[in-house]
Enzyme design. Structure first.
Site, PDB file in Angstrom:
ATOM      1  N   GLY A 270      -0.688  -6.038  -1.669  1.00 32.32           N
ATOM      2  CA  GLY A 270      -0.237  -7.159  -2.491  1.00 32.32           C
ATOM      3  C   GLY A 270       0.153  -8.333  -1.615  1.00 32.32           C
TER       4      GLY A 270
ATOM      5  CG  MET B 267       2.159  -8.178   6.167  1.00 36.87           C
ATOM      6  SD  MET B 267       2.925  -6.519   6.094  1.00 36.87           S
ATOM      7  CE  MET B 267       4.040  -6.652   7.496  1.00 36.87           C
TER       8      MET B 267
ATOM      9  CG  ASN C 138       2.819 -10.939   8.443  1.00 36.56           C
ATOM     10  OD1 ASN C 138       2.631  -9.821   8.878  1.00 36.56           O
ATOM     11  ND2 ASN C 138       2.055 -11.488   7.507  1.00 36.56           N
TER      12      ASN C 138
ATOM     13  CD  GLU D 140       5.785  -8.618   0.555  1.00 42.42           C
ATOM     14  OE1 GLU D 140       6.191  -8.243   1.671  1.00 42.42           O
ATOM     15  OE2 GLU D 140       5.237  -7.829  -0.257  1.00 42.42           O
TER      16      GLU D 140
HETATM   17 ZN   LIG Z   1       7.508  -4.086   1.153  1.00 39.29          ZN
END
Ligand SMILES: [Zn+2]
Length: 849
Positions: free
Chosen positions: A253, A255, A257, A290
Site C-alpha cells: 500500500g 512505505m 521511508n 505511514e
Molecule cells: Zn506499516
C-alpha cells in the site's frame, strides 16, 4: 570469484540472532542514474561492534555487478556470492568503498531500485537495499545517510533534508530498509504544517502532471495525522521536510521511508469523481499509518524482522485510533472486526497460522500478514484494556524516551509497561508467541440474585505448536434487564485460567448478558444463545459493537439453517432488520453494516467449524434467496430510505455523508432486486461521484442487467488506471454463481490487463479469490486459472505472486473433489521451473496442512 548459490532455501530462526560484527556510522551514496546501467557508489564508515567478538565482515548484496571494492583505499579482495560479499576487515574503524552496476528498468520484482512508467523509485523493506548496493542489510544496523543523485530528471528526492542539486542529508540514524530514492518528471502539491514547538515543516505530495487535482484530500489527511499524533501521543515531526510520492507500480500500500513516504497511487490519489467513500477512508488511514511510523518504526525500529509486529501492530493500532477519532468509533470497530475475521481468523485457522512474533521464516516478505498487522494491533488494544488508558500512555512515553534511536524487541516494549504498572506481563506475552485463535465458551448460572459466567478457553493446535498455555483474555461484559435497561455497566473479566468464573451479585432477576463488548479480545466466543436473545440484543444492547454482533450472529444462524436444513428465511430475522431500518436514532452507516450479510467465506468457515463440509454453490444461492426475501419484506420502506439518504450539495467524503450514501446504496441494491434496475440505472447515469456510480453499477451487475452500464463505464474511464482497476474487479466480484473463472480469464485477454502492475493483477485475481462460489467452481476452473497466472506472475514479481497464493489456504475445508483439484493446482505451482523462494515457501506451507 563467484561461489555457487545454496541448493535449498535457508530457514532463519529467531533463536539464532547474533549482533552485527560491525556497526556503521555514516553512509555516502552517489547514484548515476541510467535505466539499464545505474552506477551506485558507496562510501561506508564501519567500526567494530564492541558488544561482540565476532569480526566476520559480511555484506548482503543480490543481483549486483561489482565494479570495485576497497577497504581504506586498498583492494578489498572481496569474495562475492549470489547473496553477498565477504572480505578480511580490520579490528578498527575503516572506510569501505564500492561501485556497483544495477538495471532498474528490468527490475520487475519492484524491490530495490526500479522504474515505474519512466520514473525511478525504490522499495527497500524488508530486504530490498541489498539489491542496490553491498551493505549489512539488517534493521539493527542504523546509520546517517547522505545521498547524491545524478540524472536528467527534473525532480530528484531522497530521505531527510534537501541540500539542493540532487544532494540529500538525513540526520537521523536509520536502517537501510528506510532508505528511499525517487527521480522523475514530477509535480508537487505543496503545503506547510507548524508543529507543537512552532517549527514550520514543508509538505509535498509528488505526482505525475495529470494527477495534481487528486492531492488535496491526502494533504489534508497528512496534516490531521500530524496534529493528532502531537495531541494523543505527544509525538512531533523531526525534519524540515516531509515528502510523499505516488507510484503506479507498487507491491504494498505504502512505505514509511524516513521523510520520503512512497505510496501506491491507489493509496494516496483521491477525487470525488474517481474515488469511493471507502477509498477516501482507506487513503486517510494509510497516510496516517505511514506518518505515525515516523516514531513507531523509524525513530524506534525493530532489532530483527521477527519483531515486525513491534512497529506494525502498534502502528495499525494507532491508525485505527486516529480513524475512530476522525470518524465513528463504532463503525470503525465493526469494519476492523469484519476484516480481522475475513483475513486473520482465516489465516489463524489454516496451514499458514503463525504467532504474532514468528520464530522462523524462509522469506520475510511472506510474513507481512494479517496476523502480524491486525492481530498485532488487537494485542496492543488488549494491553490498553488490561492496564488502563493512563498506564498505557505512560508506558508509551517511557518507550519513546528510553528507546529513541534504538532497534528493539517485544521484550523491550513490554518491559516499559511492566515498569509503569508493576504488573507481570509474562502471561500476556503468550499473545505474541502462541498462534491460533482462542475459542472461549461461556456458561451462565443463576441462583439467589447471583449471576455467574464461567468461561472456558481452548486454542487449537497450529503448525509447530500442538499444546497451548492459557492466555490472559480481557472480556468486556455488560448486563441488561428484560426491559432492555443496562443494569451492570461494562466490566472487564480477566480470564487467566483454562476455566474461570465471574460473579455478578445483588440482581433482582436473571439478566441478559452482552459478552465481549467492543470485541475486547480477538477470540471466537462460543455461546448458547437463541435467536430471540440475539434479536433482543440487536434491538437493545447499549454497546454498538455487540448490537451489530447480535445481528450478525442472527444472520449467520439463519443462513446456516437455510443451507443445512433447507429452512425458509427466518421471519424473526426479517422483522429485526425492519426494526433496525425504521429506527431513526441509529447512524445510517451502522444500519448499512447490520444489513451486510456474512460473506460466503465466513459461512463456509462457520459450517466447517460445525462439522459440515461447505458447498460454496449452495451458500451463494442461499445468500441470493435471503437477499430477495429481505428486499420483499422491505419493499414498502425501501423507496423512502433511498430518497431520505440522497445527499445534496457538493460532495464531501466525511463520515456522515459517506454513511448516508452507504445506507442509501444498501436500499438501492435491494430495490434493484424488485424494479429490474430502473432506479440503479437512473443513479448510474446521473451520478456525480464514484461512490454513487460504482454502487449503481454493482447493483446492476448483481441483478445481471449491468452489461450496458459496464460498457459505458469503461468508455468513460478508460484513461484512468485506478478507476479501470475497479472495472476489472467489479466484473469478477459480481459474476454470477460459478461464472467468475470464465469472466476473469476473458479479462486477462483484455488489452488493459498487464502482469507488471500489481494493482491490476490484484483487481482480477483478488476478486476471483474473494468470489467464493466462483473460485470454488465445481469444475476446478478457478483453481487452474489462478495456478496458471501465479506461475506467470512469479517469473516477474515473486512477492505479489506469493501473497496471492493465500487464496488456496482454506483448501482442506472442502469436499474430496475440490481438495484434490486444489492440491493438484498447488503441486503444479510447486513443480514449475525456476519457482521463486517466496512462492515455493507459501505453497509448501499450504500443502503441509
Ligand atoms: Zn506499516
Amino acid at each position: 570469484m563467484k561461489d555457487a548459490s545454496p541448493a535449498a532455501p535457508l530457514e532463519i530462526f529467531l533463536s539464532d540472532y547474533t549482533p552485527p560484527a560491525y556497526l556503521v556510522d555514516t553512509v555516502e551514496l552517489t547514484f548515476k542514474l541510467h535505466p539499464t546501467a545505474t552506477r551506485v557508489l558507496s562510501r561506508i564508515a564501519f567500526r567494530p561492534n564492541p558488544d561482540t567478538a565476532d569480526r566476520t565482515f559480511y555484506l548482503h548484496g543480490e543481483q549486483l555487478k561489482l565494479i570495485s571494492a576497497t577497504i581504506d583505499g586498498q583492494d578489498a579482495n572481496a569474495k562475492v556470492t549470489d547473496l553477498g560479499l565477504t572480505a578480511i576487515a580490520p579490528d578498527a574503524p575503516f572506510i569501505f568503498e564500492a561501485e556497483v552496476e544495477i538495471s532498474p528498468s528490468t527490475n520487475t520484482a519492484l524491490e530495490g531500485l526500479y522504474m515505474s512508467n519512466g520514473m525511478y523509485c525504490t522499495q527497500c523493506e524488508a530486504e530490498g537495499f541489498r539489491k542496490i548496493t553491498y551493505y549489512p542489510d539488517r534493521p539493527d544496523v542504523m546509520a546517517v545517510f547522505s545521498v547524491t543523485i545524478e540524472g536528467e530528471e527534473t525532480v530528484k528526492l531522497s530521505n531527510g533534508n534537501d541540500l539542493g542539486d540532487g544532494k540529500w542529508h538525513d540526520p537521523w540514524p536509520k536502517p537501510a530498509y528506510l532508505f528511499a530514492l525517487v527521480a522523475g518528471d514530477l509535480v508537487n502539491h505543496p503545503d506547510t504544517f507548524t508543529t507543537m514547538s512552532g517549527k514550520e515543516v514543508e509538505l509535498n505530495i509528488w505526482v505525475r502532471p495529470g494527477d495534481l487535482n487528486k492531492c488535496a484530500f491526502g494533504m489534508d489527511a497528512l496534516k490531521r495525522s500530524m496534529a493528532w499524533d502531537e495531541k494523543v501521543y505527544g509525538r512531533e515531526y523531526d525534519l524540515d521536510l516531509f515528502n510523499i510520492v505516488a507510484v503506479d507500480d507498487f507491491n504494498m500500500g505504502a512505505m514509511e521511508n524516513k521523510g520520503l513516504n512512497i505510496f501506491n497511487s491507489s493509496a494516496v490519489l483521491a477525487s470525488p469523481e474517481t474515488s469511493t467513500d471507502a477509498n477516501f477512508e482507506r487513503i486517510e488511514a494509510i497516510i496516517a499509518h505511514e506518518y505515525f511510523h515516523n516514531w513507531t518504526g523509524n525513530r524506534i525500529t525493530c532489532r530483527d524482522w521477527f519483531q515486525l509486529c513491534l512497529k506494525e501492530g502498534l502502528t495499525v493500532y494507532r491508525d485505527s485510533q486516529f480513524t475512530s477519532d476522525e470518524r465513528s468509533p463504532a463503525v470503525k470497530r465493526i469494519e476492523d472486526v469484519i476484516a480481522l475475521r475475513a483475513r486473520q481468523f482465516r489465516e489463524d485457522n489454516g496451514p499458514l497460522a503463525h504467532p504474532v512474533r514468528p520464530t522462523s521464516f524462509v522469506e520475510i516478505n511472506n510474513f507481512y500478514t494479517a496476523t502480524v498487522y491486525e492481530k498485532g494491533a488487537e494485542v496492543i488494544g488488549m494491553l490498553k484494556t488490561l492496564i488502563g488508558d493512563d498506564a498505557y500512555y505512560k508506558g508509551c512515553d517511557l518507550y519513546f524516551t528510553r528507546h529513541d534511536g534504538q532497534a528493539c524487541t517485544i521484550e523491550d516494549w513490554l518491559a516499559c509497561f511492566e515498569e509503569v504498572t508493576g504488573r507481570d506481563l509474562a502471561q500476556f506475552k503468550l499473545w505474541y508467541t502462541q498462534a491460533g485463535t482462542p475459542r472461549v465458551s461461556v456458561k451462565e448460572a443463576w441462583k439467589d440474585g447471583t449471576y455467574t459466567l464461567t468461561f472456558t478457553q481452548h486454542t487449537p493446535p497450529t503448525p509447530g505448536q500442538d499444546v497451548k498455555d492459557p492466555k490472559v483474555i480481557p472480556i468486556a461484559v455488560g448486563l441488561l434487564n428484560e426491559a432492555g435497561e443496562e443494569i451492570q455497566a461494562t466490566r472487564i473479566c480477566e480470564v487467566t485460567d483454562d476455566v474461570h468464573a465471574f460473579r455478578f451479585t445483588g440482581l433482582d432477576a436473571l439478566p441478559i448478558a452482552s459478552i465481549n463488548r467492543g470485541f475486547s479480545a480477538p477470540i471466537i466466543l462460543q455461546q448458547d444463545q437463541d435467536n430471540l436473545t440475539r434479536a433482543f440484543l440487536l434491538a437493545n444492547d447499549t454497546d454498538p459493537f455487540n448490537k451489530w454482533e447480535a445481528g450478525r450472529a442472527l444472520a449467520r444462524d439463519v443462513m446456516i439453517r437455510m443451507v443445512t436444513e433447507d429452512a425458509a428465511p427466518d421471519q424473526a430475522y426479517l422483522d429485526a432488520l425492519l426494526a433496525v431500518a425504521r429506527d431513526d436514532t441509529l447512524d445510517p452507516a451502522f444500519k448499512a453494516l447490520v444489513f451486510s450479510l456474512p460473506s460466503g467465506d465466513d459461512i463456509a468457515q462457520a459450517l466447517f467449524d460445525g462439522g459440515v463440509t461447505p458447498d460454496p454453490t449452495k451458500i451463494y444461492l442461499t445468500a441470493q434467496t435471503l437477499s430477495q426475501s429481505i428486499a420483499q419484506a422491505m419493499q414498502d420502506t425501501l423507496p423512502r430510505i433511498y430518497a431520505q439518504m440522497q445527499v445534496d450539495g457538493p460532495f464531501s467524503p466525511d463520515a456522515d455523508a459517506a454513511g448516508k450514501r452507504a445506507w442509501g446504496n444498501v436500499a438501492l441494491s435491494l430495490l434493484t432486486r424488485l424494479d429490474g434496475g430502473a432506479q440503479a440505472r437512473t443513479q448510474f447515469e446521473g451520478a456525480d461521484n464514484m461512490t454513487q456510480q460504482l454502487s449503481a453499477l454493482g447493483a446492476l451487475l448483481r441483478a445481471e442487467v449491468g452489461e450496458d452500464a459496464s460498457k459505458a463505464f469503461y468508455a468513460q474511464w478508460k484513461e484512468d488506471r485506478l478507476v479501470i482497476d475497479k472495472w476489472f474487479a467489479m466484473q469478477v466480484s459480481f459474476a454470477k454463481l460459478d461464472a467468475a473463472p470464465a469472466v476473469a480469464e476473458a479479462l486477462t485477454a483484455h488489452p488493459d490487463f498487464t502482469l507488471t502492475n500489481p494493482n491490476r493483477f490484484r483487481a482480477v485475481f483478488g476478486a476471483l479469490a474473494g468470489n467464493t462460489a466462483g473460485f470454488h467452481s465445481p469444475d476446478g476452473s478457478g483453481y487452474a486459472l489462478l495456478a496458471d497466472w501465479l506461475i506467470k506472475l512469479d517469473a516477474k514479481n515473486p512477492q505479489t505472486a506469493a501473497r496471492m497464493s493465500t487464496a488456496f489456504e482454506t483448501w482442506t475445508r472442502y469436499d474430496a473433489d475440490r481438495q484434490g483439484m486444489m492440491r493438484d493446482a498447488l503441486e503444479r505451482i510447486k513443480a514449475a521451473p525456476n519457482l521463486s523462494g517466496d512462492l515455493s515457501e507459501m505453497v509448501t506451507r499450504i500443502l503441509n496442512a
